[in-house]
Design an enzyme around this catalytic site. Structure first.
Site, mmCIF file in Angstrom:
data_model
loop_
_atom_site.group_PDB
_atom_site.id
_atom_site.type_symbol
_atom_site.label_atom_id
_atom_site.label_comp_id
_atom_site.label_asym_id
_atom_site.label_seq_id
_atom_site.Cartn_x
_atom_site.Cartn_y
_atom_site.Cartn_z
ATOM 1 N N ARG A 180 41.533 31.649 32.525
ATOM 2 C CA ARG A 180 41.098 30.923 31.710
ATOM 3 C C ARG A 180 41.427 30.504 30.712
ATOM 4 N NH1 ARG A 180 35.487 34.329 30.000
ATOM 5 N NH2 ARG A 180 37.405 35.784 29.706
ATOM 6 N N ARG A 240 34.535 44.742 40.573
ATOM 7 C CA ARG A 240 32.664 44.691 40.406
ATOM 8 C C ARG A 240 32.014 44.104 41.470
ATOM 9 N NH1 ARG A 240 34.133 48.448 37.359
ATOM 10 N NH2 ARG A 240 33.021 49.050 35.566
ATOM 11 N N GLU A 269 26.268 50.986 44.642
ATOM 12 C CA GLU A 269 26.406 51.699 44.858
ATOM 13 C C GLU A 269 26.302 52.963 44.251
ATOM 14 O OE1 GLU A 269 30.260 51.703 42.589
ATOM 15 O OE2 GLU A 269 31.066 49.788 43.096
ATOM 16 N N HIS A 288 34.443 53.699 45.299
ATOM 17 C CA HIS A 288 34.983 53.343 44.281
ATOM 18 C C HIS A 288 35.972 54.525 42.980
ATOM 19 C CE1 HIS A 288 33.442 50.953 40.104
ATOM 20 N NE2 HIS A 288 34.626 51.438 39.724
HETATM 21 P P1 NAP Z 1 40.568 42.734 32.160
HETATM 22 O O1 NAP Z 1 42.560 42.649 31.595
HETATM 23 O O2 NAP Z 1 40.250 42.690 30.672
HETATM 24 O O3 NAP Z 1 40.683 41.774 32.373
HETATM 25 C C1 NAP Z 1 39.598 41.100 32.896
HETATM 26 C C2 NAP Z 1 39.234 39.857 33.382
HETATM 27 O O4 NAP Z 1 38.131 39.227 33.833
HETATM 28 C C3 NAP Z 1 41.112 39.305 32.409
HETATM 29 O O5 NAP Z 1 41.716 37.859 33.315
HETATM 30 C C4 NAP Z 1 39.297 37.644 32.014
HETATM 31 O O6 NAP Z 1 39.584 36.216 32.188
HETATM 32 C C5 NAP Z 1 38.846 37.161 33.794
HETATM 33 N N1 NAP Z 1 37.049 37.111 32.793
HETATM 34 C C6 NAP Z 1 36.922 37.596 32.228
HETATM 35 N N2 NAP Z 1 35.593 36.833 32.175
HETATM 36 C C7 NAP Z 1 35.345 35.943 32.807
HETATM 37 C C8 NAP Z 1 35.046 35.056 33.151
HETATM 38 N N3 NAP Z 1 33.261 34.375 32.160
HETATM 39 N N4 NAP Z 1 35.803 33.858 33.824
HETATM 40 C C9 NAP Z 1 36.848 34.232 34.106
HETATM 41 N N5 NAP Z 1 37.609 34.780 34.249
HETATM 42 C C10 NAP Z 1 36.427 35.682 33.137
HETATM 43 O O7 NAP Z 1 40.360 43.784 32.624
HETATM 44 P P2 NAP Z 1 41.219 44.991 33.401
HETATM 45 O O8 NAP Z 1 41.712 46.351 32.558
HETATM 46 O O9 NAP Z 1 42.269 43.856 34.059
HETATM 47 O O10 NAP Z 1 40.419 45.311 34.730
HETATM 48 C C11 NAP Z 1 39.066 43.859 35.454
HETATM 49 C C12 NAP Z 1 38.594 44.969 35.333
HETATM 50 O O11 NAP Z 1 38.145 45.756 37.040
HETATM 51 C C13 NAP Z 1 37.431 45.906 35.163
HETATM 52 O O12 NAP Z 1 36.454 44.699 34.025
HETATM 53 C C14 NAP Z 1 36.549 47.200 36.102
HETATM 54 O O13 NAP Z 1 35.308 45.857 35.815
HETATM 55 C C15 NAP Z 1 37.670 46.676 36.787
HETATM 56 N N6 NAP Z 1 37.660 47.916 37.471
HETATM 57 C C16 NAP Z 1 37.467 49.252 38.106
HETATM 58 C C17 NAP Z 1 38.298 49.976 38.780
HETATM 59 C C18 NAP Z 1 37.799 50.620 39.592
HETATM 60 O O14 NAP Z 1 37.528 51.691 39.708
HETATM 61 N N7 NAP Z 1 37.209 50.069 40.572
HETATM 62 C C19 NAP Z 1 39.270 50.158 37.979
HETATM 63 C C20 NAP Z 1 39.101 49.658 36.545
HETATM 64 C C21 NAP Z 1 38.710 48.258 36.444
HETATM 65 P P3 NAP Z 1 40.721 35.534 30.934
HETATM 66 O O15 NAP Z 1 42.823 36.073 31.261
HETATM 67 O O16 NAP Z 1 41.100 33.972 31.263
HETATM 68 O O17 NAP Z 1 40.771 35.669 29.933
HETATM 69 C C1 GLV Z 2 36.087 51.189 36.872
HETATM 70 O O1 GLV Z 2 35.572 51.448 36.968
HETATM 71 C C2 GLV Z 2 36.495 51.185 35.452
HETATM 72 O O2 GLV Z 2 36.005 50.125 34.707
HETATM 73 O O3 GLV Z 2 36.884 51.746 34.508
#
Ligand code: NAP
Ligand code: GLV
Length: 322
Positions: A180, A240, A269, A288
């Site tokens: 964004r 997700r 899940e 996951h």
């Molecule tokens: P992060 O640094 O907050 O990154 C999230 C990204 O989502 C940001 O770049 C943000 O974009 C974007 N975003 C949020 N709302 C949006 C919207 N409405 N439209 C467009 N872009 C949007 O978080 P992270 O630590 O990288 O983690 C990301 C996600 O991965 C978590 O929210 C979680 O759901 C998932 N996750 C999964 C695992 C797993 O075990 N599989 C582990 C950890 C996390 P901007 O840069 O534009 O603000």
């Molecule tokens: C895992 O999915 C996390 O959001 O930490």
């Protein structure tokens, strides 16, 4: 003096429980499966803090079941889409998460899934498992190259950047991303280019999804998005399951509209036994496990516990969601 009480949604690494136990009485849901809704509503009654898991929906009903003394919810995850943050705000309940400490672990799983899906590891493994491997196959199990290809990152946050660093640095991929706002440091260090989503979908050989789940991103990777992708595209989702329209994904995989998918997350899940995603040979699915390393899980437990303790003490959370 009575000690505050904390409900913990499941057993978490001991380091987190030890931190909680220094300051509070800890009530851990001991089952191997998440608490049922009724176990959750009963379990939280009278508690001052909740250490929640991403599998538990935290909403006004849960907060009210806990009671007006509830001060804090600390999620054992960085994603907090399971928490109704507005309902928490209305009740002056602090909300925390665990950013940063699982970035590398999750980025590694994204790369593993990408490589596994590109090189047809599920088919290869299945052939071995089902005694169908007869000889070295000159034309069998031929997959895709990764070196020098174009990588599209949807959501260039912490994990998106960590994936891009790995694949730009290690495989020389050209990086496109959606965001964004501009990210000049990302552009400079990885020679990356911020583009509109349609350009990313049409130009990328590998697409990795890293946006948070919210109303702006739910089902944003839908049939129209799959139609724009290359027929050789590999799509990886470690964010997700709900970010992807799963029916459209199944359709794209069945009809070879894309080459393959690598999924750490899905909706719901676990997937029901009948889900085609379990059967499709071009869908590599794991349960996951993005953050499932010793270092990441211990650090998550520590951060979640510190959030809960701070909230109970009336102090600012070290890792607040708002
Ligand atoms: P992060 O640094 O907050 O990154 C999230 C990204 O989502 C940001 O770049 C943000 O974009 C974007 N975003 C949020 N709302 C949006 C919207 N409405 N439209 C467009 N872009 C949007 O978080 P992270 O630590 O990288 O983690 C990301 C996600 O991965 C978590 O929210 C979680 O759901 C998932 N996750 C999964 C695992 C797993 O075990 N599989 C582990 C950890 C996390 P901007 O840069 O534009 O603000
Ligand atoms: C895992 O999915 C996390 O959001 O930490």
């Amino acid at each position: 003096m009575t000690r505050p009480v904390v409900f913990v949604g499941r057993r978490i690494p001991q380091v987190g429980l030890d931190i909680l136990a220094q300051h509070t009485d800890v009530r851990v849901h001991s089952g191997a499966l998440p608490p049922t809704r009724s176990e959750l509503l009963t379990g939280v009654q009278g508690v001052d803090g909740i250490l929640s898991l991403l599998s538990d929906r935290m909403d006004g009903e849960v907060f009210d079941a806990a009671g007006p003394q509830l001060k804090v919810v600390g999620n054992f995850a960085v994603g907090f889409n399971n928490i109704d943050v507005e309902a928490a705000k209305q009740r002056r309940i602090a909300v925390g998460n665990t950013p940063g400490v699982l970035t590398d672990a999750t980025a590694d799983i994204a790369v593993a899934l990408m490589m596994g899906a590109a090189r047809r590891l599920k088919e290869g493994w299945t052939a071995v498992d089902q005694r169908q491997w007869r000889t070295w196959e000159p034309l069998g199990w031929i997959g895709l190259d990764m070196k020098g290809k174009t990588l599209g990152i949807i959501g260039m946050g912490r994990i998106g950047q960590a994936v891009a660093q790995r694949l730009h640095g290690g495989w020389g991929m050209q990086v496109l991303y959606t965001s964004r706002q501009p990210k000049p440091e990302v552009d400079r260090t990885m020679n990356a280019r911020r583009v509109e989503v349609d350009e990313l979908l049409a130009s990328s050989d590998f697409i990795s999804i890293h946006v948070a789940l919210n109303e702006g991103t739910r089902h944003s990777i839908n049939a129209a998005a799959f139609d724009k992708m290359k027929s050789t595209a590999v799509v990886v989702n470690t964010a997700r399951g709900e970010v992807v329209d799963q029916a459209a994904l199944i359709d794209a995989l069945k009809n070879n509209r894309i080459f393959a998918a690598g999924l750490d997350v899905c909706e719901p899940e676990p997937l029901p036994d009948s889900s085609p995603l379990r059967q499709l040979v071009n869908c590599l699915l794991v349960p996951h496990i993005g953050s499932a390393t010793v270092t990441a899980r211990n650090a998550m437990a520590e951060r979640a516990a510190r959030n809960v303790v701070a909230g109970i003490m009336g102090e600012p959370l070290p890792y607040p969601v708002y």
